[in-house]
Write a protein that holds these residues in place. Structure first.
Motif, short mmCIF file in Angstrom:
data_model
loop_
_atom_site.label_atom_id
_atom_site.label_comp_id
_atom_site.label_asym_id
_atom_site.label_seq_id
_atom_site.Cartn_x
_atom_site.Cartn_y
_atom_site.Cartn_z
N LEU A 126 3.54 -1.51 -26.70
CA LEU A 126 4.45 -2.73 -26.58
C LEU A 126 4.05 -3.72 -27.34
O LEU A 126 2.87 -3.75 -27.78
CB LEU A 126 3.97 -3.03 -25.01
CG LEU A 126 4.63 -4.50 -24.56
CD1 LEU A 126 5.00 -4.47 -23.17
CD2 LEU A 126 3.83 -5.62 -24.90
N LEU A 127 5.26 -4.52 -28.15
CA LEU A 127 5.06 -5.55 -28.87
C LEU A 127 5.57 -6.57 -28.17
O LEU A 127 6.73 -6.39 -27.60
CB LEU A 127 5.62 -5.32 -30.13
CG LEU A 127 5.08 -4.25 -31.00
CD1 LEU A 127 5.88 -4.15 -32.47
CD2 LEU A 127 3.62 -4.36 -31.31
N GLY A 128 4.92 -7.99 -28.03
CA GLY A 128 5.75 -9.06 -27.38
C GLY A 128 5.56 -10.23 -28.07
O GLY A 128 4.25 -10.53 -28.65
N GLY A 172 0.92 -13.54 -30.61
CA GLY A 172 1.77 -12.50 -29.83
C GLY A 172 0.91 -11.67 -28.97
O GLY A 172 -0.20 -12.12 -28.80
N LEU A 173 1.36 -10.70 -28.43
CA LEU A 173 0.50 -9.82 -27.96
C LEU A 173 0.91 -8.22 -27.98
O LEU A 173 2.27 -8.17 -28.49
CB LEU A 173 0.56 -10.16 -26.27
CG LEU A 173 1.78 -10.24 -25.61
CD1 LEU A 173 2.14 -8.87 -24.97
CD2 LEU A 173 1.38 -11.10 -24.46
N TYR A 174 0.13 -7.30 -27.96
CA TYR A 174 0.37 -5.95 -27.77
C TYR A 174 -0.31 -5.16 -26.95
O TYR A 174 -1.58 -5.77 -26.80
CB TYR A 174 0.47 -5.39 -29.34
CG TYR A 174 -0.87 -5.05 -29.81
CD1 TYR A 174 -1.53 -3.91 -29.43
CD2 TYR A 174 -1.83 -6.26 -30.38
CE1 TYR A 174 -2.99 -3.51 -30.27
CE2 TYR A 174 -3.06 -5.85 -30.91
CZ TYR A 174 -3.62 -4.67 -30.66
OH TYR A 174 -4.90 -4.29 -31.14
N SER A 175 -0.02 -3.98 -26.70
CA SER A 175 -0.50 -3.03 -25.76
C SER A 175 -0.38 -1.68 -26.29
O SER A 175 0.71 -1.39 -26.77
CB SER A 175 -0.15 -3.06 -24.45
OG SER A 175 -0.73 -2.23 -23.53
N VAL A 207 8.64 -7.38 -33.98
CA VAL A 207 8.99 -8.79 -33.39
C VAL A 207 8.52 -10.03 -33.94
O VAL A 207 7.58 -9.95 -34.79
CB VAL A 207 8.66 -8.79 -31.75
CG1 VAL A 207 9.08 -7.60 -30.97
CG2 VAL A 207 7.01 -8.93 -31.71
N SER A 208 9.25 -11.02 -33.76
CA SER A 208 8.77 -12.34 -34.57
C SER A 208 9.12 -13.49 -33.69
O SER A 208 10.34 -13.43 -32.96
CB SER A 208 9.59 -12.28 -35.86
OG SER A 208 9.23 -13.27 -36.55
N ASP A 209 8.45 -14.67 -33.79
CA ASP A 209 8.58 -15.70 -33.22
C ASP A 209 8.62 -16.79 -34.00
O ASP A 209 7.60 -17.27 -34.80
CB ASP A 209 7.30 -16.00 -32.29
CG ASP A 209 7.44 -17.28 -31.47
OD1 ASP A 209 8.32 -18.14 -31.35
OD2 ASP A 209 6.28 -17.66 -30.73
#
Length: 282
Positions: free
Chosen positions: A212-214, A156-159, A60-62
């Motif tokens: 999860l990637l966000g 970002g965040l990941y889990s 993912v990218s922002d």
């Protein structure tokens, strides 16, 4: 938004590495944030996924909100990673080698640099081109038979298995965009070392049940005092996409849930993108 399946084993017996692609269901979604909708701007996030018999790659990218069209870098960066990462490293564990990870950084930098310089060959025009088109965070995962590696540049965040990690945007909310490397390379005004990809986590694939990637738009769901949605239900945390098995069984629900949270209930102020890998049952 897909579940990875290959040919039936009764017809084509699968090797251990080929069976990797049957172990994880993949679901994803992306919505434009409230502020970008208000300003009639594009969704500046990027999302990509690829699989071959030996690797799964998701990213993912922002894009930088200050950039006029930073969705260009966001979408091309994740596409580049999914296409080229397996050519830079043979195994996910290789990303634990700083030299290998640095080589991936340089490869992505070269790709973005070719884009910027191809559009604006004049050196004086490079900073504006980079600002408009080439600034985006990246957050990616590579899975193979033995290891799973999560890496990226910026926030970002990941889990993994329900344990959430929030990545800091840095001082003055200025993420470490890899595009800044283009300015440092051309001796344009730049303070500090060039940004680079960072390894966030490396663990055995056998330990990964869900992941999860966000992008940072998901941070709006971390408010424990958020008011209920219009239908009276709770907005939920970012982990809902990882923990609820319905998203693994029906991947289209991720996009529908993001639309409900963002477009219908105005809960997502920034563009929000999610990709979830979930070990399949049986």
């Amino acid at each position: 938004m897909q579940t990875l399946l290959s040919a039936p084993e009764t017809l084509y017996p699968a090797s251990p590495t080929e069976r990797l692609c049957r172990r994880f269901a993949v679901a994803s979604g992306s919505v434009t944030g409230r502020e970008h909708r208000r300003l009639h701007r594009n969704n500046q996030d990027g999302l990509a996924f690829s699989a071959n018999p030996r690797h799964l790659v998701a990213a993912v990218s922002d894009g930088c909100s200050a950039g006029r069209s930073s969705e260009v870098a966001a979408r091309l960066s994740v596409s580049w990673l999914c296409a080229w990462l397996p050519r830079y490293v043979e195994r996910a564990a290789d990303l634990g080698d700083p030299e290998r990870l640095a080589a991936v950084s340089r490869g992505l930098e070269s790709f973005l640099g070719g884009l910027a310089e191809g559009l604006r060959p004049e050196a004086a025009a490079l900073p504006a081109t980079v600002q408009d088109l080439c600034l985006a965070t990246v957050l990616a995962v590579m899975v193979d038979e033995t290891h799973t590696a999560i890496f990226g540049a910026g926030d970002g965040l990941y889990s993994v298995n329900g344990r959430l990690h929030v990545l800091d945007a840095g001082p003055d909310n200025r993420p470490a965009y890899l595009g800044y490397r283009l300015l440092a390379r051309r001796d344009v005004a730049w303070a500090g070392p060039p940004p680079a990809l960072v390894l966030h986590e490396l663990r055995p694939t056998c330990e990964v049940e869900s992941l999860l990637l966000g992008t940072d738009g998901l941070l709006d769901l971390l408010d424990p005092e958020a008011r209920p949605l219009r239908d009276g239900s709770a907005a939920g945390s970012p982990l809902q996409f990882e923990e609820d098995p319905r998203y693994g069984r029906n991947p289209s629900l991720v996009q529908k849930r993001l639309a409900q949270l963002g477009e219908l209930n105005q809960r997502l102020s920034d563009d929000t993108t999610v990709i979830v890998l979930r070990r399949q049952e049986g």
